[in-house]
Design an enzyme around this catalytic site. Structure first.
Site, mmCIF file in Angstrom:
data_model
loop_
_atom_site.group_PDB
_atom_site.id
_atom_site.type_symbol
_atom_site.label_atom_id
_atom_site.label_comp_id
_atom_site.label_asym_id
_atom_site.label_seq_id
_atom_site.Cartn_x
_atom_site.Cartn_y
_atom_site.Cartn_z
ATOM 1 N N LYS A 205 52.816 31.754 37.002
ATOM 2 C CA LYS A 205 51.948 32.432 37.982
ATOM 3 C C LYS A 205 50.833 33.210 37.280
ATOM 4 C CE LYS A 205 50.287 34.325 41.572
ATOM 5 N NZ LYS A 205 49.597 33.571 42.607
ATOM 6 N N CYS A 259 44.535 39.664 43.163
ATOM 7 C CA CYS A 259 45.291 38.745 42.296
ATOM 8 C C CYS A 259 44.604 38.574 40.961
ATOM 9 C CB CYS A 259 45.422 37.387 42.975
ATOM 10 S SG CYS A 259 46.095 37.515 44.627
HETATM 11 N N1 SAJ Z 1 35.078 33.825 41.862
HETATM 12 C C1 SAJ Z 1 33.930 33.700 41.093
HETATM 13 N N2 SAJ Z 1 33.567 32.453 40.666
HETATM 14 C C2 SAJ Z 1 34.280 31.340 40.979
HETATM 15 C C3 SAJ Z 1 35.456 31.476 41.744
HETATM 16 C C4 SAJ Z 1 35.831 32.736 42.174
HETATM 17 O O1 SAJ Z 1 33.244 34.690 40.781
HETATM 18 O O2 SAJ Z 1 33.872 30.262 40.581
HETATM 19 C C5 SAJ Z 1 35.496 35.157 42.318
HETATM 20 C C6 SAJ Z 1 35.604 35.271 43.846
HETATM 21 O O3 SAJ Z 1 34.353 35.578 44.427
HETATM 22 C C7 SAJ Z 1 36.599 36.419 43.973
HETATM 23 C C8 SAJ Z 1 37.517 36.212 42.770
HETATM 24 O O4 SAJ Z 1 36.808 35.376 41.872
HETATM 25 O O5 SAJ Z 1 35.968 37.673 43.838
HETATM 26 C C9 SAJ Z 1 38.846 35.558 43.092
HETATM 27 O O6 SAJ Z 1 38.674 34.529 44.076
HETATM 28 P P1 SAJ Z 1 39.447 33.131 44.009
HETATM 29 O O7 SAJ Z 1 39.033 32.348 45.175
HETATM 30 O O8 SAJ Z 1 39.243 32.525 42.673
HETATM 31 O O9 SAJ Z 1 40.962 33.512 44.034
HETATM 32 P P2 SAJ Z 1 41.895 34.433 44.986
HETATM 33 O O10 SAJ Z 1 42.088 35.736 44.290
HETATM 34 O O11 SAJ Z 1 41.434 34.456 46.379
HETATM 35 O O12 SAJ Z 1 43.241 33.576 44.922
HETATM 36 C C10 SAJ Z 1 43.825 33.318 43.655
HETATM 37 C C11 SAJ Z 1 44.169 31.818 43.571
HETATM 38 N N3 SAJ Z 1 44.540 31.477 42.204
HETATM 39 C C12 SAJ Z 1 43.954 30.445 41.546
HETATM 40 O O13 SAJ Z 1 43.075 29.773 42.031
HETATM 41 C C13 SAJ Z 1 44.461 30.155 40.173
HETATM 42 C C14 SAJ Z 1 45.306 31.502 44.532
HETATM 43 O O14 SAJ Z 1 45.732 30.161 44.391
HETATM 44 C C15 SAJ Z 1 46.476 32.447 44.270
HETATM 45 O O15 SAJ Z 1 47.559 32.208 45.153
HETATM 46 C C16 SAJ Z 1 45.980 33.867 44.484
HETATM 47 O O16 SAJ Z 1 44.964 34.131 43.519
HETATM 48 C C17 SAJ Z 1 47.147 34.824 44.300
HETATM 49 O O17 SAJ Z 1 47.667 35.297 45.322
HETATM 50 O O18 SAJ Z 1 47.580 35.056 43.172
#
Ligand code: SAJ
Length: 432
Positions: A205, A259
């Protein structure tokens, strides 16, 4: 193993969808939360979070009495602990909610039960923290009851689909514990269920979210380099991603949510001597709001008294979650610099930030601004037309941190769009 009654402890972004999904698949579910407001709202047949499809699913389960809510765990065949693990102080994991949930299970734990921890936790939490608490019942893990760790991996905004379709990992305290966990999740999961030991599952995780954090940090660092070397990072990333083994993520105003901006610290805290890259990535992503602030200073100069409209406060597009949101941090930084800030968050119009006037309507927010700052690519902002913009506002400068607006289209209406990570001077290029 057969499961008829399930107790889900913690009814937040993960617990409520999980409880509702199990209830819909036929189990009798007791959802438990220590927050009396949450219990009250759910008892009225309403929900306290925005997640597509969740209201209907939870309402239907509540109406059919397959899901009931309570403030204390009750006897059940299985218990799922899905409470938050934030950090406190110097980025240390706060396991108080996990410990309190395990303690609440002790009085109702019975021989043959299964207990699953879902909360993201530092390595060894299941075995070294949760197991001793549960064993205060006089029962032994792996002998009298099953104990396992199974992280949620769902993406906010797509939780209900991913809960069912994603592969699931179950880490057992013993192989039999993992098999018991598998038997439970088989009720709802259509993806593959992979079994391993509890500590590996905890590592898995944290590795997933850390991998994403490090990769976003690289994208953010590229945006700074592009700015310095007069390149458009969005164009450069698109071209680089044509390489069959390259997949660069998107830069932005920073990394938020509870997360990805939190979990890598669990590794850093547990092994500071082994986590240089992970630590640096966190620092880059946490520094991105300051990079945005500097860009705003470059555009507007002296900030005190400048009128700035912020579009978007959520931590990412189309969610109502503002936890650890870089957009909120940027807004607060602007206020502390003396700017006069208005902000629009359509998903959470009742949110409050000291010194900021908030609205659910972007048109109201941009009126009379010196600069508009686009921090989240909510769909509702994507559809804004430059013609509508000029009708509603005298604001002719935009800083777009999420590459939402095409500069040429907007320029035609006399609006300058400065994009994060775009140092490219188009004129210089066409003259060359
Ligand atoms: N972000 C960027 N650039 C990107 C992708 C995301 O700046 O290319 C930013 C987003 O705007 C946001 C942050 O990162 O601020 C996180 O967003 P996210 O969509 O990457 O992830 P979360 O936090 O919504 O969900 C993550 C996911 N983990 C992964 O993709 C490895 C999800 O599958 C998990 O279940 C979740 O964390 C969790 O609960 O741990």
């Amino acid at each position: 193993m057969e499961f008829n009654r399930l107790c889900v402890i913690g009814l937040g972004y993960i617990g409520l969808p999980t409880a509702s999904t199990f209830a819909t698949c036929g189990l009798d579910v007791i959802g438990v939360d220590v927050n009396p407001n949450i219990v009250r709202v759910l008892s009225r047949g309403e929900i306290h979070i925005h997640e597509p499809g969740l209201l209907q699913l939870a309402q239907s389960a509540l109406q059919k009495k397959k899901l009931r809510v309570a403030s204390q765990p009750a006897p059940a065949d299985a218990f799922i602990i899905a409470v938050p693990t934030p950090f406190y102080g110097e980025k240390q994991a706060d396991l108080r909610a996990v410990c309190a949930a395990a303690e609440a299970v002790v009085p109702v734990l019975a021989r043959g039960n299964l207990v699953i921890l879902e909360s993201t936790s530092p390595p060894r939490t299941t075995v070294d923290v949760v197991r001793p608490i549960l064993e205060r019942s006089g029962l032994k893990a792996g002998v009298d009851f099953h104990l396992a760790y199974s992280p949620e991996r769902v993406l906010p905004g797509q939780i209900l689909r991913e809960l069912v379709e994603n592969d699931r990992v179950i880490g057992g305290f013993t192989p039999a514990c993992a098999e018991a966990g598998k038997a439970l999740y088989q009720c709802i999961v259509r993806g593959e269920i992979v079994t391993t030991d509890a500590t590996t599952a905890e590592m898995v995780k944290l590795m997933e979210n850390t991998f994403r954090d490090v990769n976003i940090a690289v994208a953010n660092e590229f945006s700074r380099l592009a700015d310095r070397f007069e390149v458009n990072v969005w164009e450069a990333i698109q071209i680089a991603n044509r390489h069959p083994r390259v997949n660069i993520l998107q830069p932005g105003p920073g990394v938020g949510g509870h997360c990805i901006s939190v979990d890598p610290w669990f590794f850093v805290e547990a092994a500071p001597d082994l986590t240089q890259i992970i630590h640096s990535a966190r620092m880059v992503n946490d520094g991105q709001p300051h990079f945005v602030l500097n860009k705003v200073r470059e555009i507007l100069g002296y900030l005190p008294g400048k009128r700035i409209a912020v579009l978007g406060l959520a931590y990412k597009p189309n969610v109502d979650d503002l936890r650890e949101s870089p957009a909120v941090e940027i807004t607060q930084l602007l206020v502390s610099e003396g700017a006069v800030v208005k902000a629009c968050e359509p998903f959470k119009p009742d949110f409050r930030i000291d010194g900021v006037s908030l609205s659910a309507e972007w048109r109201e927010t941009i009126e009379n601004s010196d600069l508009a700052l686009v921090l989240v690519s909510h769909d509702v902002f994507k559809h804004i037309q430059p013609e509508t913009w000029v009708e509603h506002s005298t604001c002719r400068q935009i800083f777009d941190a999420v590459n939402l607006f095409n500069n040429e289209t907007w320029q035609a209406q006399g609006i300058a769009v400065h994009t994060l990570g775009n140092g490219k001077k188009e004129k210089e290029y066409s003259a060359a």
